[in-house]
Write a protein that holds these residues in place. Structure first.
Motif, short mmCIF file in Angstrom:
data_model
loop_
_atom_site.label_atom_id
_atom_site.label_comp_id
_atom_site.label_asym_id
_atom_site.label_seq_id
_atom_site.Cartn_x
_atom_site.Cartn_y
_atom_site.Cartn_z
N GLY A 1 -10.46 -8.81 -7.85
CA GLY A 1 -11.55 -10.06 -8.20
C GLY A 1 -12.48 -9.41 -9.32
O GLY A 1 -12.71 -10.02 -10.26
N ASP B 1 -12.46 0.02 -11.61
CA ASP B 1 -12.83 -0.79 -10.15
C ASP B 1 -12.05 -0.27 -9.14
O ASP B 1 -10.88 -0.05 -8.91
N MET C 1 -2.45 -4.32 -1.05
CA MET C 1 -3.40 -5.00 -1.80
C MET C 1 -2.94 -4.91 -3.48
O MET C 1 -2.98 -5.61 -4.09
N CYS D 1 -9.84 -1.73 -5.54
CA CYS D 1 -9.97 -3.23 -6.12
C CYS D 1 -9.48 -4.32 -5.37
O CYS D 1 -9.56 -5.45 -5.62
N SER D 2 -8.98 -3.92 -4.18
CA SER D 2 -8.12 -5.20 -3.32
C SER D 2 -7.14 -5.77 -4.40
O SER D 2 -6.47 -5.65 -5.20
N PHE E 1 -6.93 -12.16 2.25
CA PHE E 1 -7.96 -11.38 1.94
C PHE E 1 -9.19 -12.30 0.99
O PHE E 1 -10.39 -12.21 1.32
N PHE F 1 -6.44 -2.21 5.77
CA PHE F 1 -6.06 -3.35 4.75
C PHE F 1 -4.62 -3.36 4.70
O PHE F 1 -3.98 -2.73 3.45
N ILE G 1 -15.53 4.94 3.04
CA ILE G 1 -15.55 6.23 2.93
C ILE G 1 -16.05 6.90 4.09
O ILE G 1 -17.37 6.77 4.25
N ILE H 1 -9.31 6.83 -3.61
CA ILE H 1 -10.32 6.92 -4.97
C ILE H 1 -10.81 8.17 -5.01
O ILE H 1 -11.34 8.66 -6.11
N GLN I 1 -18.33 1.92 1.57
CA GLN I 1 -18.84 1.79 3.11
C GLN I 1 -17.53 1.99 3.96
O GLN I 1 -17.70 2.46 5.21
N ASN J 1 -6.00 2.25 -2.22
CA ASN J 1 -5.02 3.04 -1.72
C ASN J 1 -4.23 2.26 -0.57
O ASN J 1 -3.40 2.73 0.15
N ILE K 1 -19.38 -11.35 -7.92
CA ILE K 1 -17.85 -11.30 -8.74
C ILE K 1 -18.28 -12.11 -10.15
O ILE K 1 -17.92 -11.19 -11.03
N TYR L 1 -20.65 -12.79 -2.13
CA TYR L 1 -19.45 -12.22 -2.76
C TYR L 1 -19.30 -12.98 -3.87
O TYR L 1 -18.94 -12.15 -5.15
N PHE M 1 -18.24 -3.11 -2.32
CA PHE M 1 -17.85 -3.12 -0.75
C PHE M 1 -16.77 -1.96 -0.55
O PHE M 1 -15.90 -2.33 0.29
N THR M 2 -16.93 -0.86 -1.21
CA THR M 2 -15.89 0.09 -0.97
C THR M 2 -16.28 1.41 -0.45
O THR M 2 -15.67 1.89 0.71
C1 GEK Z 1 -13.30 -6.85 -4.39
N1 GEK Z 1 -13.74 -4.55 -4.47
O1 GEK Z 1 -12.57 -7.82 -4.11
N2 GEK Z 1 -9.32 4.69 -1.70
C2 GEK Z 1 -9.00 3.49 -2.21
N3 GEK Z 1 -9.11 2.23 -1.71
C3 GEK Z 1 -9.88 2.36 -0.52
C4 GEK Z 1 -10.28 3.45 0.25
C5 GEK Z 1 -9.99 4.85 -0.48
N4 GEK Z 1 -10.36 5.79 0.27
N5 GEK Z 1 -10.90 3.07 1.30
C6 GEK Z 1 -10.90 1.76 1.28
N6 GEK Z 1 -10.27 1.30 0.02
C7 GEK Z 1 -12.89 -5.70 -3.69
C8 GEK Z 1 -13.21 -5.80 -2.17
S1 GEK Z 1 -12.54 -4.26 -0.07
C9 GEK Z 1 -14.11 -4.74 1.02
C10 GEK Z 1 -13.12 -4.38 -1.58
C11 GEK Z 1 -13.87 -5.35 2.09
C12 GEK Z 1 -9.99 -0.20 -0.20
C13 GEK Z 1 -9.51 -0.92 0.65
O2 GEK Z 1 -7.88 -0.84 0.81
C14 GEK Z 1 -9.82 -2.60 0.22
O3 GEK Z 1 -8.75 -3.22 -0.53
C15 GEK Z 1 -11.13 -2.21 -0.30
O4 GEK Z 1 -11.13 -0.86 -0.51
C16 GEK Z 1 -12.29 -2.71 0.44
O5 GEK Z 1 -14.19 -7.03 -5.09
O6 GEK Z 1 -12.93 -5.81 2.90
O7 GEK Z 1 -15.01 -5.51 2.88
#
Ligand code: GEK
Length: 250
Positions: free
Chosen positions: A77, A70, A102, A73-74, A36, A28, A146, A126, A144, A98, A51, A47, A141-142
């Motif tokens: 949204g 959240d 973003m 949060c990317s 994004f 990311f 971890i 997180i 997945q 992280n 939202i 999606y 969608f986060t």
């Molecule tokens: C949305 N929720 O638009 N800690 C913090 N952030 C993380 C971690 C972590 N360990 N691992 C991944 N991320 C958003 C969409 S996108 C989903 C979520 C996708 C963050 C990563 O940086 C990215 O911004 C987000 O989780 C996943 O409602 O792209 O499929």
């Protein structure tokens, strides 16, 4: 005919449109953060609906004086959707990601938004964030992304920081135990991406990039883990092909 309505200022995702000799693991980074919104809307069936519904769910579950989280949060949204939906007084939102790229862009989106619920943005894993006094927690969608062995401790930590009656909104890409159905829904997802303008090469290169990064599980595995982590009730409230969202109530 594009399926989704486009925002004129939205940058188009062309990241995997040229043939790559070496496909690195998906990250990311700034390149992804720039496109994004277009990427997730053309890639994740439902999606936009999820939202939109998070606004309604925040309206229903936000408790007076509580915090809404959240996580992952990317660009914000779900944060902005919760901010619109909250009607309970004295709430605040904590949004965590992280990815620096973003968080920087998310901050601009929050600043442009005119709703008044305070939002704290944190650039952090997180897994290191203390959840306290929460009425609504969003993992859209986060989870997945971890590591699988860390998912249960994370959900336990979230559940223990929630108020009774609070809700976790957990959205994930999923797999199905029936091999035939699993293949079918995966093919249909690729049809969805093709219909949204992605080429076969883009679909295949993105799939390789995500292979070791996004690890989906079955709905049954999610349900079992949520119950084990301390949630009293949970079930799916939204599903489109191999993407779903669950509600887990403490
Ligand atoms: C949305 N929720 O638009 N800690 C913090 N952030 C993380 C971690 C972590 N360990 N691992 C991944 N991320 C958003 C969409 S996108 C989903 C979520 C996708 C963050 C990563 O940086 C990215 O911004 C987000 O989780 C996943 O409602 O792209 O499929």
């Amino acid at each position: 005919m594009p399926i989704l309505l486009k925002n004129a200022s939205m940058q188009k995702d062309r990241i995997y449109s040229e043939s790559l000799t070496d496909i690195a693991n998906f990250r990311f980074d700034a390149q992804v953060a720039d496109v994004f919104t277009d990427m997730i809307e053309r890639s994740v069936p439902g999606y936009r609906s999820i939202i939109t519904m998070i606004e309604t769910l925040a309206g229903h579950y936000a408790q007076p004086g509580s915090t809404l989280y959240d996580l992952g949060c990317s660009l914000g949204g779900a944060t902005l959707s919760m901010r619109r939906g909250i009607t309970a007084p004295d709430c605040r939102i904590v949004a965590v990601d992280n990815s620096d790229a973003m968080i920087t862009r998310c901050r601009k989106n929050i600043e442009r938004d005119h709703h008044t619920v305070p939002v704290e943005l944190i650039c952090e894993n997180i897994q290191n964030v203390q959840i306290t006094d929460a009425s609504v927690v969003v993992l859209n969608f986060t989870l997945q992304f971890i590591p699988q062995e860390d998912r249960r401790p994370l959900l336990e930590q979230i559940c223990s920081g929630m108020r009774p009656g609070g809700v976790l909104i957990l959205s994930e890409k999923v797999i199905f135990p029936d091999e035939h159905l699993n293949g079918l829904l995966s093919d249909i997802h690729h049809d969805f991406k093709r219909a949204n303008g992605y080429s076969d090469m883009e679909i295949s290169q993105k799939r390789s990039a995500l292979e070791n990064v996004l690890i989906p599980e079955t709905i049954a595995a999610h349900r079992e883990r949520l119950t084990g982590a301390g949630f009293t009730s949970c079930d799916v409230w939204f599903q489109c092909f191999n993407f779903m969202s669950m509600l887990a109530v403490k």
